[in-house]
Design an enzyme around this catalytic site. Sequence first.
Site, short mmCIF file in Angstrom:
data_model
loop_
_atom_site.label_atom_id
_atom_site.label_comp_id
_atom_site.label_asym_id
_atom_site.label_seq_id
_atom_site.Cartn_x
_atom_site.Cartn_y
_atom_site.Cartn_z
N SER A 1 0.83 -1.20 0.00
CA SER A 1 0.00 0.00 0.00
C SER A 1 0.86 1.25 0.00
CB SER A 1 -0.89 0.00 1.25
OG SER A 1 -1.48 1.26 1.46
N TYR B 1 -2.43 0.03 10.20
CA TYR B 1 -2.57 -0.67 8.92
C TYR B 1 -1.32 -0.45 8.07
CZ TYR B 1 -3.85 -1.20 4.00
OH TYR B 1 -3.85 -1.53 2.67
N LYS C 1 1.78 -3.16 6.63
CA LYS C 1 2.26 -3.29 5.25
C LYS C 1 3.77 -3.08 5.17
CE LYS C 1 -1.65 -4.22 3.18
NZ LYS C 1 -1.86 -5.54 2.57
#
Length: 330
Positions: A124, A148, A152
């Site tokens: 991402s 989040y 990643k």
Amino acid sequence: MNIFVTGGTGYIGSHTCIELIKSGHQVVIADNLVNSKMEVLSHIETITGVSIPFYEADVTDEAKVRDIFQAHKFDGIIHFAGLKAVGESVAKPLAYYYNNLVSTMVLAKLAAEFEIPKFVFSSSATVYGDQPSPLKEDMPLMKTTNPYGETKAMSERILSDAAAANDGFAVTLLRYFNPVGAHESGLIGEDPNGIPNNLMPFVTRVAKGKLEKLSIFGDDYDTVDGTGVRDYIHVVDLAKGHVKAIEHLTEGVHIYNLGTGKGTSVLELVHAFMKENQVEVPYAIVGRRPGDIASCYADAEKAEKELQWKTTFTIEDMVRDSWNFEKNAK
């Protein structure tokens, strides 16, 4: 190639399975259906005319993944499975760290054990943190703004170290931006369980009357109209990028941005949706959302040069296809 696709009934995974099959590859899907529906599998099979082996499995479960790897000979893995909502990750960080990191470690471990040479990871743009756009692959990774994004970035490091330690294990990290749109058939699209966390399914559900109004998180950013600017990419373009990535994958670690290279604000996207589809979307400006940044868009030249990949769909295509899917949805 025979490709193991985790999260293959999810939004991006399902479209990628279709493009893989269209390109002559075979797929096997594993998904725990936490944020997808079983009916997606039948839609993929209807579109492609191919019967697809499916396992309802959580890829944090090493024993289940091992059983799958013993039943099939894989040439590569594309790993989509994971929790993915920025705001939710701020509220539930431990769930995100466990799910997203353990799944990556299980797959990397078993890929080495079963000598699966190719691994494409769904990363991402959040790994860049809050840096000036356009974002380039050689930028240093900063502290991300939410758990989040951290999962990643940490998964990228795990896979990079695994590739360095295992000869013949090749990894591509795909840092992509904001997928929207749907398959032209209207059979599959972004259809999260519960209240959507992403912008476009919220817009379509408001337009259809399923939700009362759209909340736009902040209008005081330093952007063209004060709302957040993102690089929206059609999900089919994104899916084709995954096909190119695994087909071009050679030894080592490779990193590519998958985006259009152009930023569009939230309000610009909402107004494009209303104009293209001739439908109203009531909205209200509310406070900023934790973990969000003002502007985020890609420099996508590397993927074009090395993968011979570039986007072809416009914002108008994206909002039209999203609405077409929503109108067909139950």
